[in-house]
Design a protein around this motif. Structure first.
Motif, PDB file in Angstrom:
ATOM      1  N   VAL A 189      -3.618  67.390 -66.308  1.00 41.94           N
ATOM      2  CA  VAL A 189      -4.151  68.566 -65.635  1.00 41.94           C
ATOM      3  C   VAL A 189      -5.468  68.298 -64.827  1.00 41.94           C
ATOM      4  CG1 VAL A 189      -3.380  70.242 -67.331  1.00 41.94           C
ATOM      5  CG2 VAL A 189      -5.696  68.960 -67.939  1.00 41.94           C
ATOM      6  N   THR A 190      -5.736  66.924 -64.568  1.00 43.01           N
ATOM      7  CA  THR A 190      -6.930  66.568 -63.608  1.00 43.01           C
ATOM      8  C   THR A 190      -6.666  65.712 -62.470  1.00 43.01           C
ATOM      9  OG1 THR A 190      -7.629  64.726 -65.077  1.00 43.01           O
ATOM     10  CG2 THR A 190      -8.807  66.959 -65.316  1.00 43.01           C
ATOM     11  N   GLY A 191      -5.322  65.565 -62.062  1.00 38.64           N
ATOM     12  CA  GLY A 191      -4.712  65.059 -60.731  1.00 38.64           C
ATOM     13  C   GLY A 191      -4.994  63.478 -61.098  1.00 38.64           C
ATOM     14  N   THR A 192      -5.025  62.967 -62.030  1.00 38.35           N
ATOM     15  CA  THR A 192      -5.365  61.466 -62.449  1.00 38.35           C
ATOM     16  C   THR A 192      -4.118  60.895 -62.995  1.00 38.35           C
ATOM     17  OG1 THR A 192      -6.600  62.119 -64.299  1.00 38.35           O
ATOM     18  CG2 THR A 192      -7.776  61.545 -62.379  1.00 38.35           C
ATOM     19  N   VAL A 193      -2.826  61.390 -62.930  1.00 41.84           N
ATOM     20  CA  VAL A 193      -1.604  60.618 -63.463  1.00 41.84           C
ATOM     21  C   VAL A 193      -1.206  59.326 -62.493  1.00 41.84           C
ATOM     22  CG1 VAL A 193       0.903  60.834 -63.854  1.00 41.84           C
ATOM     23  CG2 VAL A 193      -0.877  62.435 -64.654  1.00 41.84           C
ATOM     24  N   GLU A 194      -1.576  59.592 -61.119  1.00 43.15           N
ATOM     25  CA  GLU A 194      -0.957  58.731 -60.228  1.00 43.15           C
ATOM     26  C   GLU A 194      -1.846  57.487 -59.801  1.00 43.15           C
ATOM     27  OE1 GLU A 194       1.088  60.628 -57.090  1.00 43.15           O
ATOM     28  OE2 GLU A 194       1.958  62.069 -58.733  1.00 43.15           O
ATOM     29  N   SER A 195      -2.156  56.909 -61.011  1.00 44.34           N
ATOM     30  CA  SER A 195      -3.054  55.729 -60.809  1.00 44.34           C
ATOM     31  C   SER A 195      -2.491  54.284 -61.564  1.00 44.34           C
ATOM     32  CB  SER A 195      -4.484  55.737 -61.520  1.00 44.34           C
ATOM     33  OG  SER A 195      -4.773  54.700 -62.077  1.00 44.34           O
ATOM     34  N   ILE A 196      -2.311  53.347 -60.806  1.00 43.07           N
ATOM     35  CA  ILE A 196      -1.716  51.998 -61.121  1.00 43.07           C
ATOM     36  C   ILE A 196      -2.305  51.626 -62.613  1.00 43.07           C
ATOM     37  CG2 ILE A 196      -0.997  49.400 -60.819  1.00 43.07           C
ATOM     38  CD1 ILE A 196      -0.302  50.428 -57.907  1.00 43.07           C
ATOM     39  N   PRO A 197      -3.346  51.386 -62.698  1.00 43.63           N
ATOM     40  CA  PRO A 197      -4.059  51.133 -64.008  1.00 43.63           C
ATOM     41  C   PRO A 197      -4.030  51.979 -65.038  1.00 43.63           C
ATOM     42  CG  PRO A 197      -5.998  51.240 -62.443  1.00 43.63           C
ATOM     43  CD  PRO A 197      -4.658  51.371 -61.602  1.00 43.63           C
ATOM     44  N   LEU A 198      -3.995  53.051 -64.826  1.00 40.89           N
ATOM     45  CA  LEU A 198      -3.915  54.294 -65.859  1.00 40.89           C
ATOM     46  C   LEU A 198      -2.832  54.600 -66.440  1.00 40.89           C
ATOM     47  CD1 LEU A 198      -6.444  57.109 -64.533  1.00 40.89           C
ATOM     48  CD2 LEU A 198      -6.743  55.231 -66.149  1.00 40.89           C
TER      49      LEU A 198
END
Ligand code: URA
Length: 451
Positions: A189-198
């Protein structure tokens, strides 16, 4: 997780210290300073324990998403996600067990096909699976279309199920990776899904907690993928393979195409029927090639000497002689499914209404936008538009054409199956998803690369 009221936090020395620590870590990360492993583990542990509020954790995650992570930081984050989690003990199965994971997409029915194929070849499979994410379907939601099937097995049921049946599919258990569970909900819900390390830490922590003897990753690339850009998807794949290896989990991977929906069926019961049809010998283009490639790697992950040809022959045999489909039915019945719904898939949930979408021009299909197809299914209840929405398991879309197919004006491109919902908007999305051109079209391969 609900944040502690600000007034309380200011006067509580423990939460004040935790907040100071995450602010400092965010600031250092923003300035490009590498974080210490203990710092990363501390931030995640504080968030899981409710000692820092969601907005501070969101700022930290967003900064990580922008700045990236070194290998040391990524390993620490993965360890932090696993902290205080439960580990499965698959060693009690007595023979090597394999696992697979897909980064998700539209019409991605692969788990329902490859798990019984590999199990029918004599290699046990343990698969924990999750719900739909955004426009991409989730295996757990699809399986809930099967009446009676129990999808939340207790930990002590897994090994007996693998031993007696040869496979188990169960809902992802949140107590395996508490850190991932807490932060994933926030990322969503904070737009931080699309990150390679995460993404890498999130997926690999869950796979390490299951700890099979081999893992096969299916990383999607193309417009409907979590990471659409192909070079970024390659980086994600290589990052996950190296990360899993550092936790002692041997991993192979395919980079597969998600520039169009993978299979013809998109929607829960529709995809169960699709899986049963493939297990019964139907070779749907795209979906079948990918399933065959993943199955091959899963077989080779417990027998590295097995040649491609020998692995393909094993896969072919269990599909042709019906044992893969029998495996699916035996497994589902062992987990409580109503056998009648599987021997007669007409008894699975079925939508009452249909609407066909036809070609307005003749030519060659040069694109089918996967996100539009996925969103069309959400509008008729096959997926969720709000967090707790109930699903319509019979609803969805059947695609009648793939990229590269020639069509004439008036030919059926797709069929919407629905009961309720915004069918007009869904039909408009579906019609807009198809691009019809007049030249020749490069048909994307189902598998771009094998790692
Ligand atoms: N799937 C996961 O489990 N985690 C992510 O971060 C993205 C997809």
């Amino acid at each position: 997780m609900s944040p502690t009221p600000a007034g309380e936090r200011a006067t509580d020395p423990v939460t004040a210290r935790s907040s100071a620590r995450v602010i400092e870590a965010t600031d250092r990360k923003r300035r490009g300073v590498a974080l210490e492993p203990a710092e990363i583990e501390g931030v995640v542990a504080d968030y899981v324990a409710g000692r820092i509020p969601g907005y501070q954790m969101s700022a930290w995650l967003a900064t990580v998403a922008c700045r990236g992570m070194s290998t040391t930081e990524l390993t620490a984050l993965t360890r932090a996600y696993l902290r205080d989690g439960r580990r499965l003990d698959l060693g009690a199965v007595g023979v090597p067990v394999v696992d697979k994971h897909s980064t998700g997409g539209v019409g991605d029915t692969t788990t329902l096909i490859v798990v019984p194929i590999v199990a029918a070849c004599g290699v046990p499979v343990a698969k924990m699976t999750g719900r739909a994410l955004g426009f991409a379907g989730g295996t757990l939601d699809k399986l809930e279309a099967i009446p009676g099937l129990r999808l939340h097995l207790a930990a002590d049921e897994l090994v007996p199920m693998i031993r007696t049946v040869g496979m188990v599919i169960t809902g992802q258990s949140a107590d395996l990776t508490p850190g991932d569970g807490a932060t994933y909900a926030l990322r969503d819900v904070t737009g931080t899904v699309e990150s390679i390390p995460l993404i890498a830490a999130s997926i690999i922590s869950k796979k390490v907690a299951v700890h099979a003897d081999g893992l096969v990753l299916d990383v999607k690339t193309g417009a409907g993928a979590l990471i659409p850009d192909q070079s970024d998807a390659v980086l994600l794949t290589e990052t996950m393979i190296a990360l899993a290896a550092s936790f002692g989990l041997p991993t192979r991977a395919v980079l597969s195409d998600m520039s169009q929906p993978l299979g013809p069926a998109v929607g829960n019961a529709l995809e169960i029927r699709q899986a049963l049809a493939l297990l019964g010998g139907q070779r749907s283009p795209g979906l079948w090639e990918l399933c065959a490639a993943i199955s091959r790697l899963m077989l080779q992950s417990v027998d590295p000497e097995l040649s491609d040809e020998a692995a393909d022959a094993m896969v072919d045999r269990v599909v042709t002689d019906g044992s893969a489909r029998e495996m699916f039915v035996r497994w589902a019945v062992a987990q409580g499914a109503d056998p009648a719904a599987l021997t007669d898939p007409g008894r699975l949930p079925t939508a009452r209404r249909r609407h066909v979408v036809t070609a307005t021009d003749s030519g060659v299909v040069s694109g089918i936008e996967p996100r539009s197809v996925g969103r069309a299914t959400l509008l008729v209840g096959a997926g969720r538009l709000t967090q707790d929405a109930a699903l319509d398991h019979g609803a969805g879309v059947v695609l009648h054409r793939r990229v590269g197919d020639r069509v004439g004006r008036g030919d059926v491109l797709a069929e919407l199956h629905y009961d309720d919902g915004d069918a007009d908007a869904a039909v408009a999305l579906l019609a807009g998803a198809f691009v019809i051109g007049d030249g020749t079209v490069a048909v994307p391969p189902a598998v771009h690369r094998v790692f």
